[in-house]
Design an enzyme around this catalytic site. Structure first.
Site, PDB file in Angstrom:
ATOM      1  NE  ARG A   1      -6.578  31.408 -16.639  1.00 42.65           N
ATOM      2  CZ  ARG A   1      -6.792  31.480 -15.327  1.00 42.65           C
ATOM      3  NH1 ARG A   1      -5.993  32.234 -14.573  1.00 42.65           N
ATOM      4  NH2 ARG A   1      -7.766  30.805 -14.769  1.00 42.65           N
TER       5      ARG A   1
ATOM      6  CD  GLU B   1      -2.890   1.011  -0.040  1.00 39.62           C
ATOM      7  OE1 GLU B   1      -2.787   0.058  -0.817  1.00 39.62           O
ATOM      8  OE2 GLU B   1      -3.656   1.967  -0.238  1.00 39.62           O
TER       9      GLU B   1
END
Lengths: 383, 305
Positions: A270, A246
């Protein structure tokens, strides 16, 4: 050495992407933005995971006996990358796939396996992990929740905290102290139905998605002795096995990398990406993601050959933390307006997942200590 | 995806390790020089064909990068970066050692006083020349290399038959390998020191303040190593710029910590730490330095975004 995907692996990834494209709803970004532990994603996972299972994509690396196809470790990891980057539509069920299921296969009784694993393989099981307590976080071995033997039962009293998915979980993978022994030696694991009388769950408002973390209180919770996984005192060795996988289980760098690309596209739109400072920072964040990817892949590669590496997992965890932070900081520095309002759910989703990276599954400081002792062979700190 | 060496690479690296092991021993240079050129090891590697490995398909630039990394962990100096990469792939007949000049031709560059030939990496052109006797002026320097400058630009330059952009990436891989090896050499010597050195009744390396910073350094070195090895297989992608940029950006804080934990001993020429850190301090500005290389990553990765 070879760092390219095989044709078969490319096709496998494409198949997963096609499936996601087909099965995720149009408003998925807004749904998944609330986090894998949210009610919205948990409910969705109970529809989504059975479909994934039907495609053979839920537990492909599991043994055939338990609904898997014994596919290579790499396919399991490619699946994890695509799912996490897509906002983890498996919700809490990724834990079943990654470690709870395999842990039950290895350590469970026949009754436990038959009772729980088929539901997991079918994509219909929600579990939570009852580990941390108010006074036992990084120092988990100090946990105080107690399970006292009473005839054929155990009676559990205590509390857990920071428990993800608890509000909707049907079962808890619970650590509790059974004997007089202090520390790791006195702990056992219990598989506890969350509907058992005496369990109370309270949500904790947080920065990491709504409904994600909870307190769980156990008051005279009675479970049969058959709910114990392994023997009394075996919990530490069992979870060490479980969490070795994990520690690098969530491919966070993949979401970070894709979020970074999305941010660069937005800056280009932008007209702000001509700024050389922004370009350099984007390159740095990209390199951090790739560094994390490679340190994680090294572990998957070893696993695919049947080898288990040690401190390498901690090295990877630190690199993953740095990657998540690099992308988070890039966004906050150059697109600050995107973190207010609802126009950029993907950036918010990454931000909320990234701020937990250095804490979940073993705090960064614990990992650094492990690297110092196990990788650099430095002496243990004096007590 | 395979992170282990193939059979030929494993054999190559095994023999390499046997050859370089005796050279791990630290010795002060006879004239307190900041570098210790090992003509013996350099010649042994050349005559055994190690510097030509990149041209062997089963070894490739991957083996060259790993060799350059491993050689850079030594406290002695040999010239591997240019010889085992640019020379092996594009100019195998150049006499060696080889120096590389980036940008301005008359700029100070490492290895020039020892070099028999030079490769000049410009923006749009990569050229090579054999150095005539007396073509170089040595330059005194703080860096742990023999530094020098060409006396004049006029030489018999030959353009290398390769895409300059690819050559620049190959050189980035070589530099990343050398820098990462230098950081690894420095880290290993400092780790050995803090294991043994006792203060306040305990080893320095038992203090968490030191452990965590060295652990972060170890992560950087490991990550840089794998970024470099992968990049060796992918010139022409963002990976070589990422590998070099990553280790260049990591270098300053890591070098700071290495010297910090070595204390005053690390400031002397009696201790080898400077042999690695003062190579890193030069290389961190190579090919424009960290920011420039990271801009290169951005340009290549998101060109069409």
């Amino acid at each position: 050495m070879e760092f390219n995907w095989t044709e078969e692996q490319r096709e496998y990834r494409a198949r997963i992407r096609d499936f996601l494209e087909r099965e995720l709803p149009a408003d998925w970004s807004e749904v998944s933005r609330h986090g894998p532990g949210s009610r919205e994603v948990t409910e969705f996972s109970l529809e989504f995971c059975p479909k994934l299972a039907a495609e053979g994509l839920l537990v492909p690396h599991w043994p055939v006996e338990w609904g898997g196809r014994e596919r290579p470790a790499w396919e399991h990891f490619i699946l994890g990358e695509e799912m996490w980057a897509a906002g983890e539509p498996r919700g809490a069920q990724y834990m079943n796939v990654n470690w709870i299921g395999p842990t039950l296969m290895r350590f469970g009784t026949e009754e436990q396996k038959n009772r729980y694993i088929p539901q997991m393989a079918a994509g219909k099981a929600i579990w939570c992990q009852g580990f941390s307590e108010p006074n036992a976080g990084s120092d988990l071995a100090r946990l105080r929740t107690r399970a006292i033997r009473d005839g054929d039962d155990y009676v559990i009293n205590g509390s857990k905290i920071w428990t993800s998915y608890a509000a909707m979980a049907e079962h808890c993978f619970l650590l509790a102290r059974t004997g007089a022994a202090e520390g790791k030696a006195g702990i056992a694991i219990f598989l506890v139905p969350m509907s058992t009388p005496g369990i109370e769950v309270r949500g904790i408002p947080s920065l990491i998605g709504h409904g994600d973390i909870h307190e769980v209180f156990f008051t005279d919770v009675r479970v049969p002795a058959t709910a114990r996984l392994g023997e009394e005192g075996e919990a530490w060795s069992i979870i060490s096995y479980s969490l070795a996988n994990e520690r690098v289980g969530i491919p966070r760098y993949e979401l970070a990398s894709r979020t970074l690309t999305s941010m660069v596209k937005e800056l280009k739109r932008r007209g702000e990406f001509d700024n050389p400072v922004i370009q350099a920072r984007a390159g740095s964040a990209s390199a951090a993601c790739e560094a994390a990817r490679l340190l994680v892949y090294r572990i998957v590669d070893a696993r695919s050959r049947g080898e288990n590496l040690g401190a390498e997992a901690s090295l990877a965890r630190i690199a993953v933390t740095e990657a998540d932070q690099a992308v988070t900081n890039f966004g906050l520095d150059f697109l600050p307006d995107a973190f207010s309002g609802h126009d950029y759910p993907d950036y918010l989703a990454h931000h909320e997942r990234a701020i937990v990276t250095s804490i979940a599954a073993g705090a960064a400081e614990i990992q650094l200590g492990l690297i110092a002792r196990q990788w650099l062979d430095l002496p243990r700190e004096a007590s | 995806m395979r992170f282990i060496a193939n059979e030929d690479q494993a054999a190559f690296l095994s023999v390499l390790d046997q050859m370089i092991e005796p050279h791990r021993v630290w010795r002060v240079a006879h004239d307190w020089s900041r570098y210790d050129w090992s003509a013996e090891l350099d010649e042994a590697l050349e005559t055994s064909g190690f510097y030509a490995c990149a041209a062997e398909p089963s070894l490739g630039l991957t083996a060259a990068a790993i060799m350059t990394y491993r050689l850079a962990t030594l406290p002695v100096l040999v010239e591997s970066a240019a010889s085992s990469t640019l020379r092996a792939l594009h100019a195998p007949d150049l006499p060696r050692p080889v120096a590389v000049i980036e940008g301005e031709l008359l700029s100070v560059a490492p290895y020039l006083p020892l070099a028999k030939s030079v490769i000049w990496i410009g923006e749009d052109l990569v050229q090579a020349a054999v150095l005539p006797d007396g073509a170089v002026d040595p330059v005194e320097s703080i860096f742990a290399y023999p530094m020098g400058v060409l006396k004049a630009p006029a030489m018999e330059w030959k353009t290398l038959a390769t895409d300059p952009a690819i050559a620049r990436d190959v050189w980035r891989v070589a530099l990343a390998a050398e820098m990462t090896g230098c950081l690894k050499g420095g880290l290993d010597t400092v780790v050995a020191h803090v294991r043994a050195r006792q203060q306040f009744g305990r080893p320095l390396g038992s203090f968490q303040g030191i452990q965590h910073r060295l652990a972060v350094a170890a992560v950087k070195v490991e990550a840089a190593y794998w970024l470099t090895v992968r990049a060796a297989q992918h010139p022409g992608t963002p990976e070589p710029s990422a590998a070099l940029g990553y280790v260049q950006e990591a270098a300053t804080p890591v070098v700071h910590d290495l010297h910090q934990f070595m204390g005053a001993m690390g400031l002397t020429l009696e201790h080898p730490l400077h042999r690695w850190t003062y190579r890193v301090r030069l290389l961190k500005s190579s090919m424009g330095g960290g920011s420039t290389n990271m801009r290169g990553v951005a340009a290549k990765r998101w060109e069409a975004a």
